[in-house]
Each structure stands twice: as C-alpha cells, then as structure tokens.
Design an enzyme around this catalytic site. Structure first.
Site, PDB file in Angstrom:
ATOM      1  N   GLY A 230       0.654  -1.337   0.031  1.00 34.36           N
ATOM      2  CA  GLY A 230       0.150   0.001  -0.121  1.00 34.36           C
ATOM      3  C   GLY A 230       0.952   1.179   0.066  1.00 34.36           C
ATOM      4  O   GLY A 230       1.154   1.693  -1.143  1.00 34.36           O
ATOM      5  N   ARG A 231       1.108   1.740   1.152  1.00 35.18           N
ATOM      6  CA  ARG A 231       1.988   2.852   1.357  1.00 35.18           C
ATOM      7  C   ARG A 231       3.031   2.747   2.448  1.00 35.18           C
ATOM      8  O   ARG A 231       2.408   2.343   3.669  1.00 35.18           O
ATOM      9  CB  ARG A 231       1.227   4.290   1.526  1.00 35.18           C
ATOM     10  CG  ARG A 231       0.665   4.737   0.010  1.00 35.18           C
ATOM     11  CD  ARG A 231       1.802   5.512  -0.514  1.00 35.18           C
ATOM     12  NE  ARG A 231       1.217   5.967  -1.783  1.00 35.18           N
ATOM     13  CZ  ARG A 231       0.954   5.273  -2.991  1.00 35.18           C
ATOM     14  NH1 ARG A 231       1.304   4.100  -3.177  1.00 35.18           N
ATOM     15  NH2 ARG A 231       0.635   5.948  -3.948  1.00 35.18           N
ATOM     16  N   GLU A 260      10.810   6.782   0.371  1.00 31.65           N
ATOM     17  CA  GLU A 260      11.149   6.319  -0.764  1.00 31.65           C
ATOM     18  C   GLU A 260      12.162   7.415  -1.516  1.00 31.65           C
ATOM     19  O   GLU A 260      11.648   8.471  -1.659  1.00 31.65           O
ATOM     20  CB  GLU A 260       9.993   5.713  -1.696  1.00 31.65           C
ATOM     21  CG  GLU A 260       9.080   4.711  -0.957  1.00 31.65           C
ATOM     22  CD  GLU A 260       8.132   4.262  -1.796  1.00 31.65           C
ATOM     23  OE1 GLU A 260       7.893   4.697  -2.776  1.00 31.65           O
ATOM     24  OE2 GLU A 260       7.299   3.388  -1.330  1.00 31.65           O
ATOM     25  N   HIS A 278       9.275  -0.590  -5.024  1.00 34.27           N
ATOM     26  CA  HIS A 278       8.013   0.131  -5.447  1.00 34.27           C
ATOM     27  C   HIS A 278       7.749  -0.115  -6.747  1.00 34.27           C
ATOM     28  O   HIS A 278       7.563   0.802  -7.832  1.00 34.27           O
ATOM     29  CB  HIS A 278       8.010   1.598  -5.244  1.00 34.27           C
ATOM     30  CG  HIS A 278       6.407   2.217  -4.968  1.00 34.27           C
ATOM     31  ND1 HIS A 278       5.979   3.090  -4.270  1.00 34.27           N
ATOM     32  CD2 HIS A 278       5.483   1.829  -5.922  1.00 34.27           C
ATOM     33  CE1 HIS A 278       5.043   3.633  -4.453  1.00 34.27           C
ATOM     34  NE2 HIS A 278       4.241   2.620  -5.273  1.00 34.27           N
TER      35      HIS A 278
HETATM   36  P1  NAP Z   1      -9.233   1.676  -2.589  1.00 34.00           P
HETATM   37  O1  NAP Z   1     -10.366   0.875  -3.787  1.00 34.00           O
HETATM   38  O2  NAP Z   1      -9.711   2.851  -2.258  1.00 34.00           O
HETATM   39  O3  NAP Z   1      -9.286   0.687  -1.359  1.00 34.00           O
HETATM   40  C1  NAP Z   1      -8.548   1.202  -0.157  1.00 34.00           C
HETATM   41  C2  NAP Z   1      -9.284   0.411   0.847  1.00 34.00           C
HETATM   42  O4  NAP Z   1      -8.769   0.771   2.148  1.00 34.00           O
HETATM   43  C3  NAP Z   1     -10.860   0.674   1.133  1.00 34.00           C
HETATM   44  O5  NAP Z   1     -11.327  -0.599   1.035  1.00 34.00           O
HETATM   45  C4  NAP Z   1     -10.843   1.410   2.230  1.00 34.00           C
HETATM   46  O6  NAP Z   1     -12.271   0.934   2.895  1.00 34.00           O
HETATM   47  C5  NAP Z   1      -9.615   1.163   3.071  1.00 34.00           C
HETATM   48  N1  NAP Z   1      -9.575   2.238   3.887  1.00 34.00           N
HETATM   49  C6  NAP Z   1      -9.185   3.559   3.705  1.00 34.00           C
HETATM   50  N2  NAP Z   1      -8.822   4.199   4.802  1.00 34.00           N
HETATM   51  C7  NAP Z   1      -8.851   3.294   5.959  1.00 34.00           C
HETATM   52  C8  NAP Z   1      -8.828   3.545   7.013  1.00 34.00           C
HETATM   53  N3  NAP Z   1      -8.543   4.781   7.712  1.00 34.00           N
HETATM   54  N4  NAP Z   1      -8.807   2.379   8.110  1.00 34.00           N
HETATM   55  C9  NAP Z   1      -9.013   1.364   7.482  1.00 34.00           C
HETATM   56  N5  NAP Z   1      -9.379   0.978   6.213  1.00 34.00           N
HETATM   57  C10 NAP Z   1      -9.166   2.154   5.096  1.00 34.00           C
HETATM   58  O7  NAP Z   1      -7.726   1.968  -3.238  1.00 34.00           O
HETATM   59  P2  NAP Z   1      -7.049   0.749  -4.228  1.00 34.00           P
HETATM   60  O8  NAP Z   1      -7.230   1.355  -5.460  1.00 34.00           O
HETATM   61  O9  NAP Z   1      -7.447  -0.708  -3.810  1.00 34.00           O
HETATM   62  O10 NAP Z   1      -5.603   1.296  -3.841  1.00 34.00           O
HETATM   63  C11 NAP Z   1      -5.065   1.116  -2.567  1.00 34.00           C
HETATM   64  C12 NAP Z   1      -3.836   1.725  -2.200  1.00 34.00           C
HETATM   65  O11 NAP Z   1      -2.754   0.839  -2.770  1.00 34.00           O
HETATM   66  C13 NAP Z   1      -3.397   3.045  -2.834  1.00 34.00           C
HETATM   67  O12 NAP Z   1      -3.987   4.158  -2.074  1.00 34.00           O
HETATM   68  C14 NAP Z   1      -1.916   3.092  -2.930  1.00 34.00           C
HETATM   69  O13 NAP Z   1      -1.372   3.840  -1.639  1.00 34.00           O
HETATM   70  C15 NAP Z   1      -1.615   1.737  -2.934  1.00 34.00           C
HETATM   71  N6  NAP Z   1      -1.005   1.464  -4.365  1.00 34.00           N
HETATM   72  C16 NAP Z   1       0.265   0.782  -4.300  1.00 34.00           C
HETATM   73  C17 NAP Z   1       0.906   0.480  -5.449  1.00 34.00           C
HETATM   74  C18 NAP Z   1       2.143   0.060  -5.581  1.00 34.00           C
HETATM   75  O14 NAP Z   1       2.723  -0.019  -6.641  1.00 34.00           O
HETATM   76  N7  NAP Z   1       2.841  -0.709  -4.251  1.00 34.00           N
HETATM   77  C19 NAP Z   1       0.151   0.489  -6.570  1.00 34.00           C
HETATM   78  C20 NAP Z   1      -1.121   1.029  -6.504  1.00 34.00           C
HETATM   79  C21 NAP Z   1      -1.809   1.336  -5.414  1.00 34.00           C
HETATM   80  P3  NAP Z   1     -13.100   2.096   3.961  1.00 34.00           P
HETATM   81  O15 NAP Z   1     -13.474   3.419   3.243  1.00 34.00           O
HETATM   82  O16 NAP Z   1     -14.266   1.296   4.086  1.00 34.00           O
HETATM   83  O17 NAP Z   1     -12.188   2.217   4.992  1.00 34.00           O
HETATM   84  C1  8YV Z   2       2.946   4.004  -8.939  1.00 33.37           C
HETATM   85  C2  8YV Z   2       1.300   3.510  -6.849  1.00 33.37           C
HETATM   86  O1  8YV Z   2       4.065   3.292  -8.722  1.00 33.37           O
HETATM   87  O2  8YV Z   2      -0.604   3.930  -8.186  1.00 33.37           O
HETATM   88  C3  8YV Z   2       0.029   4.192  -6.987  1.00 33.37           C
HETATM   89  O3  8YV Z   2      -0.708   4.404  -6.004  1.00 33.37           O
HETATM   90  O4  8YV Z   2       1.976   3.549  -5.760  1.00 33.37           O
HETATM   91  C4  8YV Z   2       1.959   3.014  -8.165  1.00 33.37           C
HETATM   92  O5  8YV Z   2       1.330   2.633  -8.993  1.00 33.37           O
HETATM   93  C5  8YV Z   2       3.068   5.427  -8.531  1.00 33.37           C
HETATM   94  O6  8YV Z   2       1.878   6.094  -8.299  1.00 33.37           O
HETATM   95  C6  8YV Z   2       3.808   6.231  -9.567  1.00 33.37           C
HETATM   96  O7  8YV Z   2       4.641   6.997  -8.717  1.00 33.37           O
END
Ligand code: NAP
Ligand code: 8YV
Length: 323
Positions: A230-231, A260, A278
């Site tokens: 996630g983050r 990062e 990442h």
């Molecule tokens: P999403 O559909 O908005 O899902 C986020 C989930 O987290 C929701 O189910 C939400 O449910 C829950 N949540 C939010 N705030 C919360 C809190 N304070 N306590 C408990 N649960 C909470 O987002 P997504 O598209 O799945 O993406 C999720 C995250 O993945 C992104 O925000 C990003 O940081 C990360 N990400 C990382 C990468 C990578 O390359 N590593 C790539 C893409 C995304 P509720 O609203 O019911 O709490």
């Molecule tokens: C990317 C991500 O690497 O979508 C996100 O939230 O963490 C990743 O898909 C990033 O946003 C690019 O900087």
C-alpha cells in the site's frame, strides 16, 4: 493543440508527456516548488499532471488552476482536501492497475514465505552443486490465514487470488464491504490477532499514518508475515525493524517504504525482510494505461467539463468547471 497550459512538475511517464504535449501547451517545471513559478506562467496554468507532491502552497500559487491529474491511484501526495476547498478537481488512476498490483502482492508474499530470491542467489553462486539443496524454508503458505488491511479495488483482487490458493480471508476497512463473504474485523488489531499473514494495501494519509505499529506486530505473532503493497507511511518502520529483529513476527515483504527511495540500512541488513523498489504497477503495459488515464482525464475535463476518475474529495465538482 488546445491553448491550455498544463504544468508537469518533476518526472512524468514519457507517454503521458507526449500525449500532453500533443494536445496542450506543456509547461515543464523542475519540481513542484512555488518559488520556481514566474507570475506569468503561473497565471496561465489551468491543469497539473504529476506523480509528485502537490501541496497547498503550490496549489495556491496557481490562481487559474482547475484540475490536478495524479499519476497513480494513491493520491496521498496531493492535498486533495485543499484542492476541493478551492473547487479544483483532482483525478487519480484507479482500476487499470488492480490486477498488476495484486499479482505483485502475491509474488511478494510467496517470495517472502518461500525465499525464492535467496534460493536463486544460492544457485547462481554455485552453492547447489557445492553444498547440496537450498535449506528447507521455515515458512509455508499452507495452513495460513490471510488478513487484508484495505479491501478495496486492489485488496479484493489480492483476496480473489489468495482464495484460489485455498487460504481463508479476513479483512479490516472502516466499513464492511457489501457482497463479500470474507470475515470482517472492525479493528486492525482484531484482524492482526486473527491471522498469520497481514497484507496492507491501505492508502496513505493522516488517518493511516503509522497505523501498523508495534501493537499490530505483537498481535500478528511470532509466525506472522507482514506484506506491504500500500504505502510506507502506514507503517511505523522502526517498530517493524524491531519486530523483525526480535522475532516478534517471522518475516516481512515490502514494496513501499516511509521515505522512498531511501530504505533504512537496518531493513537492508535483516535476512527476514524481502524488499522491492515500489514495483507494484511497474510493467510497461500497466504504466502506459495509467499514463493514458491521466491524459484522458485532462481531455475529458477541458473538452467535456467532466472527468473519468475523480478522487472522492472532488467527485461532486465535475459539473462546476470554471473557464
Ligand atoms: P481503494 O479501492 O480506495 O481501497 C482502499 C481501501 O482501504 C478501502 O477498502 C477502504 O475502505 C480502506 N481504508 C481506507 N482508509 C482506511 C482507514 N483509515 N482504515 C481502514 N481502512 C481504510 O484503493 P485501491 O485502488 O485498492 O488502492 C489502495 C492503495 O494501494 C492506494 O491508495 C495506494 O496507496 C496503494 N498502491 C500501491 C501500489 C504499488 O505500486 N505498491 C500501486 C497501486 C496502489 P473504507 O473506506 O471502508 O475504510
Ligand atoms: C505508482 C502507486 O508506482 O498507483 C499508485 O498509487 O503507488 C504506483 O502505481 C506510483 O503512483 C507512481 O509514482
């Protein structure tokens, strides 16, 4: 080409840069620093496309800004609350990366538990022939219970995969998700207590800052595996390092970090940490789809007065575009 200036502070995906420069006046800027904006160029800017921090001061320095198109689904680097208060639209790149990031999460989990990277390094170093087979891994995925912190778009894609692996799934969000059969826990601690794999795919931001802390690692327990896709800001990294060093949990697999691209030496030194730079969404195809969505949001806004993927804070603004 439209007579509309789009500011691109810092680096952005080449495909997005190309499409923006074909359709708009692209205004590059070294970083998102208000001090680098001259009055004239600041006045002209109506949109930002970025994958960097866009804070309130930068937003305030652009008097005619209408839209911030964030490259990434996570938009914790953008002050979306401030943008919303000024009726500035913010968009992100949801869904187009769900499956890629879920694939990465499962790969990271398997690698953390079954040590494939280390086993390959062992083979490449000639140790298989010299010393015999790689040592049996202390961990297995078999018999584990998985907890997902953040069962949203990506969390559900991870859950579907791990369900197919035959593992029971539980989760914690602020609210239960309608239509899923996974076990809901109304606290993160309760979830950590109930599982032995905790996968964090929650967004960054004030509400989740260091929410995965020493207490959560205690609850996860000595056979526990922690995965973060996630983050990095959601984790107390010092508490994680201490938990890995002391055996409070067994292992961690991390794709994201607090600062990062800097990864603490103490994490690099830990044998039970599997670390990725990442790369969750980092295939050419998925990054191109994200780049397209950034630009398609800008085009929809300026041509049609709507966007494809507004963030929740600004979703209601679509009909009230200025200009
Ligand atoms: P999403 O559909 O908005 O899902 C986020 C989930 O987290 C929701 O189910 C939400 O449910 C829950 N949540 C939010 N705030 C919360 C809190 N304070 N306590 C408990 N649960 C909470 O987002 P997504 O598209 O799945 O993406 C999720 C995250 O993945 C992104 O925000 C990003 O940081 C990360 N990400 C990382 C990468 C990578 O390359 N590593 C790539 C893409 C995304 P509720 O609203 O019911 O709490
Ligand atoms: C990317 C991500 O690497 O979508 C996100 O939230 O963490 C990743 O898909 C990033 O946003 C690019 O900087």
């Amino acid at each position: 080409m439209r007579d509309i200036s789009i500011l691109v502070p810092g680096k952005l995906h080449d495909h997005a840069v190309k499409r923006i420069s074909d359709a708009f006046r692209l205004v590059p800027l070294e970083t998102a620093d208000p001090g680098l904006l001259s009055g004239r160029s600041a006045d002209a800017v109506r949109g930002i496309a970025a994958m960097t921090t866009i804070d309130a001061a930068f937003i305030d320095a652009l008097p005619n800004l209408e839209i911030i198109a964030n490259f990434g689904v996570g938009y914790d680097a953008v002050d979306a609350g401030h943008a919303a208060s000024k009726k500035i639209m913010v968009t992100n790149t949801p869904d187009v990366l769900n499956e890629e990031v879920a694939d990465t999460a499962v790969g990271l989990l398997l690698n953390t538990v079954r040590e494939f990277t280390k086993a390959e390094a062992y083979l490449r170093a000639g140790r298989w022939a010299r010393e015999g087979g790689y040592p049996l891994t202390a961990s297995t995925l078999r018999g584990r219970r998985v907890g997902i912190f953040g069962l949203g778009r990506i969390g559900q894609a991870i859950a579907r995969r791990l369900e197919a692996f035959g593992l029971p799934i539980a989760y914690h969000n602020r609210r239960p998700v309608a239509g899923v059969s996974y076990t809901y826990h109304d606290t993160l601690r309760g979830l950590a207590e109930a599982v032995d794999v905790l996968v964090s795919v929650a967004p960054g931001g004030a509400q989740t800052h260091k929410i995965v802390n020493a207490e959560i690692f205690e609850a996860l327990g000595p056979d526990g595996v922690f995965i973060n896709i996630g983050r990095g800001s959601t984790v107390d990294e010092q508490a994680l390092i201490a938990a890995l060093a002391a055996g409070t949990i067994r292992a961690a697999g991390l794709d994201v970090f607090a600062d990062e691209p800097h990864v603490p030496q103490a994490l690099l030194d830990l044998d039970n940490a599997t670390l990725l730079p990442h790369v969750g969404s980092a295939s050419r195809a998925t990054r191109q789809a994200m780049a397209d969505l950034v630009v398609d949001n800008l085009l929809a806004w300026f041509d049609e007065g709507r966007v494809l993927t507004p963030v929740p804070e600004t979703a209601g603004l679509a009909a009230t575009r200025r200009g």
